[in-house]
Every structure is written in structure tokens, then in C-alpha cells.
Design a protein around this motif. Structure first.
Motif, PDB file in Angstrom:
ATOM      1  N   LYS A   5       5.476 -34.266 -15.228  1.00 59.29           N
ATOM      2  CA  LYS A   5       5.964 -33.049 -15.622  1.00 59.29           C
ATOM      3  C   LYS A   5       5.128 -31.785 -15.934  1.00 59.29           C
ATOM      4  CE  LYS A   5       6.409 -34.464 -20.421  1.00 59.29           C
ATOM      5  NZ  LYS A   5       5.654 -32.974 -21.147  1.00 59.29           N
ATOM      6  N   ASP A   6       3.791 -31.986 -16.013  1.00 57.14           N
ATOM      7  CA  ASP A   6       2.744 -31.144 -16.376  1.00 57.14           C
ATOM      8  C   ASP A   6       2.118 -30.736 -15.041  1.00 57.14           C
ATOM      9  OD1 ASP A   6       3.232 -31.406 -19.069  1.00 57.14           O
ATOM     10  OD2 ASP A   6       1.692 -33.335 -19.192  1.00 57.14           O
ATOM     11  N   ILE A   7       2.424 -31.314 -13.919  1.00 60.09           N
ATOM     12  CA  ILE A   7       1.869 -30.692 -12.655  1.00 60.09           C
ATOM     13  C   ILE A   7       2.780 -30.249 -11.748  1.00 60.09           C
ATOM     14  CG2 ILE A   7       0.680 -31.708 -10.507  1.00 60.09           C
ATOM     15  CD1 ILE A   7       0.004 -34.188 -12.197  1.00 60.09           C
ATOM     16  N   GLU A   8       2.219 -28.879 -11.367  1.00 57.13           N
ATOM     17  CA  GLU A   8       2.854 -27.943 -10.495  1.00 57.13           C
ATOM     18  C   GLU A   8       3.418 -28.511  -8.976  1.00 57.13           C
ATOM     19  OE1 GLU A   8       5.317 -25.450  -9.591  1.00 57.13           O
ATOM     20  OE2 GLU A   8       3.872 -24.666 -11.197  1.00 57.13           O
ATOM     21  N   THR A   9       4.495 -28.101  -8.629  1.00 57.64           N
ATOM     22  CA  THR A   9       5.063 -28.533  -7.437  1.00 57.64           C
ATOM     23  C   THR A   9       4.962 -27.591  -6.498  1.00 57.64           C
ATOM     24  OG1 THR A   9       7.400 -28.167  -8.092  1.00 57.64           O
ATOM     25  CG2 THR A   9       6.665 -30.157  -8.557  1.00 57.64           C
ATOM     26  N   ARG A  10       4.568 -26.425  -6.816  1.00 54.98           N
ATOM     27  CA  ARG A  10       4.368 -25.396  -5.685  1.00 54.98           C
ATOM     28  C   ARG A  10       2.998 -25.023  -5.317  1.00 54.98           C
ATOM     29  NH1 ARG A  10       9.502 -23.650  -4.233  1.00 54.98           N
ATOM     30  NH2 ARG A  10       8.200 -21.609  -3.322  1.00 54.98           N
ATOM     31  N   ALA A  11       2.754 -24.294  -4.215  1.00 57.66           N
ATOM     32  CA  ALA A  11       1.596 -23.639  -4.031  1.00 57.66           C
ATOM     33  C   ALA A  11       1.225 -22.448  -4.852  1.00 57.66           C
ATOM     34  CB  ALA A  11       1.650 -23.091  -2.424  1.00 57.66           C
ATOM     35  N   SER A 160       9.895 -31.486  -6.967  1.00 62.16           N
ATOM     36  CA  SER A 160      11.070 -31.037  -8.131  1.00 62.16           C
ATOM     37  C   SER A 160      12.263 -31.603  -7.856  1.00 62.16           C
ATOM     38  CB  SER A 160      10.978 -29.439  -8.515  1.00 62.16           C
ATOM     39  OG  SER A 160      11.463 -28.703  -7.386  1.00 62.16           O
ATOM     40  N   GLN A 161      12.985 -31.796  -9.088  1.00 60.22           N
ATOM     41  CA  GLN A 161      14.477 -32.108  -8.769  1.00 60.22           C
ATOM     42  C   GLN A 161      15.337 -31.243  -7.932  1.00 60.22           C
ATOM     43  OE1 GLN A 161      16.031 -33.579 -12.692  1.00 60.22           O
ATOM     44  NE2 GLN A 161      17.521 -34.620 -11.515  1.00 60.22           N
ATOM     45  N   ALA A 162      14.966 -29.947  -8.241  1.00 59.69           N
ATOM     46  CA  ALA A 162      15.741 -28.995  -7.775  1.00 59.69           C
ATOM     47  C   ALA A 162      15.592 -28.990  -6.360  1.00 59.69           C
ATOM     48  CB  ALA A 162      15.564 -27.601  -8.451  1.00 59.69           C
ATOM     49  N   GLU A 163      14.559 -29.097  -5.945  1.00 57.27           N
ATOM     50  CA  GLU A 163      14.244 -28.984  -4.588  1.00 57.27           C
ATOM     51  C   GLU A 163      14.520 -30.291  -3.844  1.00 57.27           C
ATOM     52  OE1 GLU A 163      12.782 -27.382  -1.006  1.00 57.27           O
ATOM     53  OE2 GLU A 163      12.935 -26.473  -2.865  1.00 57.27           O
ATOM     54  N   GLN A 217       7.191 -27.025  -1.076  1.00 55.06           N
ATOM     55  CA  GLN A 217       6.998 -26.217   0.183  1.00 55.06           C
ATOM     56  C   GLN A 217       6.164 -27.148   1.220  1.00 55.06           C
ATOM     57  OE1 GLN A 217       5.036 -23.831  -2.655  1.00 55.06           O
ATOM     58  NE2 GLN A 217       5.588 -21.918  -1.708  1.00 55.06           N
ATOM     59  N   ALA A 218       6.784 -27.377   2.342  1.00 56.53           N
ATOM     60  CA  ALA A 218       6.323 -28.137   3.378  1.00 56.53           C
ATOM     61  C   ALA A 218       5.029 -27.795   3.971  1.00 56.53           C
ATOM     62  CB  ALA A 218       7.427 -28.439   4.428  1.00 56.53           C
TER      63      ALA A 218
END
Length: 256
Positions: A5-11, A160-163, A217-218
Motif C-alpha cells: 500500500k506504500d508503493i506507487e502503482t503509476r509512473a 491498484s484495485q481501481a485499475e 499503465q501498461a
């Protein structure tokens, strides 16, 4: 201690999508050249694991990194529900026979970690067996390293869960993606927190570190995967075999 949860999922914002996709294509070409050297030298093996929640991009990551590789030196295996025969053996039996030989790249779409992920989340095994299997996994991976000169890259695709929800919905809404739809994926998606806990356990108890890849983001996900593979192969300092002076002399005298 890694907490997802502390790690970003986007660029990061400074990354340019168009330039990054171009860089990924160039890196993939370099991987193709390096794979030829790996195959020719026959001293190293590479095992690439892709793990992540459903719709995190395991197939897409593999396709982006290896399109220029010679299929003779590349293998891929997707681990699904164990067959009856596989269930009648130890949990690593079905995995070990797919380990790469020297000179080969082996891709695992899902892997031996499924046996401490899905089985744990669905409470088919208890924590005591999870711990024992984790120890066996660590020993197995170290065996591949020291006994067969295998480099292991373990990618956790961090979506992320939303993605994930958006990606799963696209499989329903877009006809060209309908073939990917599985009702079971929606069932498993409801166990999001349990899977996160199971993944964190696997990541934090692994002797060989995991590489956590932001996967919302692929284009950014593919870039990071390809770059890591390329850099890893470069660091093996491989050399394509050359004919010796004696071989050159023999060929010249007999066939020149």
C-alpha cells in the motif's frame, strides 16, 4: 518490511508515454541480441516469473519484453489449476521440469508461488504448511542458482484495485477482449485484501528479492520489465563463442 500500500502503482509524472514506448521497443531489440548470445554461449539460464493480481498484465509484459527473441531459445509456461497427476506429487514437481536449461530463457506466467497464494487465500492449506512451502521455494530457487547458473527475475506486477476493476470490466465491454473474461476472476477480486496479505508474505520471506513493478499503465510497466531483463542479461558479461586459431587453420587447410 515491504507494504504494498506504500508503493506507487503509476509512473512518475516526468515520464513521457511516447518516448518511453519507443525506448521499450529499442530495449526489446537489445534483449533479442542478448538472447542470441545467451543461447550461443550456453553458460547461463534465465528464469523470469510474472506474478500479480488478475488483469495486472502478465501476458502483456512478456510480449513487450521478448518479441525479438528466437523462439528456439525461449520457453513460456502458464501454471493453471493442478491436474490430478500433479496433485499426486509434491507441489514443486510440476515446476521443476520447466526450469530452464543453460542457454535458455524460461517465462513463468504465474509460478510455484501460486501454491502459497491461492491455496492460502482460499484456506486450502494452513499457515504451518505455507511456512514449510516458503522454505522449500527458497531452497528450490537457490538450487537453480548454484547448480545450474540460473538467474531468477521475480516480477510482482503492482496494480491498484481501481485499475484492476477497470481492466476486468473492459473484458466484458470490449468484444475483442471478451475471450479474456472469466467469472472466477471477479470472485477472486473480492478477496483483494487477502491476496495482498499473501503477496506481502511471499515478498518479505523470499531470499531472492522481488522486483515490484507499477502496473496501472501498461507502457510504463512494460518499460520497467524490459529494462530489467536487458540490464540483467548485460550484467552476465556473456561472449559469443569464436573459433580457435587451430580450428581456423584446419578449416583453411582443408576447406579454404
Amino acid at each position: 518490511m515491504i507494504r504494498l500500500k506504500d508503493i506507487e502503482t503509476r509512473a512518475p509524472e516526468h515520464y513521457d508515454k511516447k518516448k518511453t514506448k519507443k525506448n521499450t521497443r529499442q530495449i526489446a531489440r537489445e534483449i533479442g541480441e542478448l538472447q542470441t548470445t545467451l543461447f550461443a554461449e550456453e553458460k547461463h539460464a534465465l528464469l523470469v516469473l510474472f506474478q500479480g493480481m488478475d488483469a495486472s498484465g502478465k501476458d502483456g509484459s512478456a510480449k513487450a519484453a521478448f518479441p525479438y527473441c528466437n523462439p528456439i531459445g525461449l520457453r513460456a509456461h502458464s501454471f493453471k489449476k493442478p491436474t490430478e497427476e500433479e496433485m499426486n506429487h509434491d507441489f514443486l514437481w510440476r515446476v521443476h521440469r520447466h526450469a530452464p536449461a543453460k542457454g535458455m530463457i524460461q517465462i513463468f506466467n504465474r509460478s510455484h508461488y501460486e501454491d502459497i497464494l491461492i491455496q492460502r487465500v482460499n484456506q486450502w492449506i494452513d499457515q504451518s504448511l505455507v511456512d514449510k512451502r516458503m522454505n522449500s521455494i527458497n531452497d528450490f530457487e537457490e538450487l537453480l542458482q548454484y547448480d545450474n547458473n540460473t538467474t531468477i527475475l521475480k516480477f510482482y506486477l503492482h496494480i491498484s484495485q481501481a485499475e484492476q476493476q477497470e481492466e476486468l470490466q473492459e473484458r466484458i465491454d470490449e468484444p475483442e477482449k471478451n475471450w479474456k473474461h472469466k467469472t472466477a476472476d471477479w470472485v477472486e477480486a473480492k478477496k483483494w485484501d487477502d491476496y495482498r496479505t499473501a503477496y506481502e508474505y511471499s515478498i518479505n520471506n523470499s531470499r531472492i528479492p522481488w522486483i515490484i513493478i507499477p502496473a496501472d499503465q501498461a507502457w510504463y510497466r512494460n518499460y520497467l520489465v524490459a529494462k530489467t531483463v536487458r540490464d540483467t542479461l548485460q550484467n552476465l558479461n556473456m561472449v559469443r563463442p569464436l573459433l580457435s586459431e587451430a580450428e581456423h587453420k584446419y578449416m583453411k587447410e582443408n576447406y579454404g
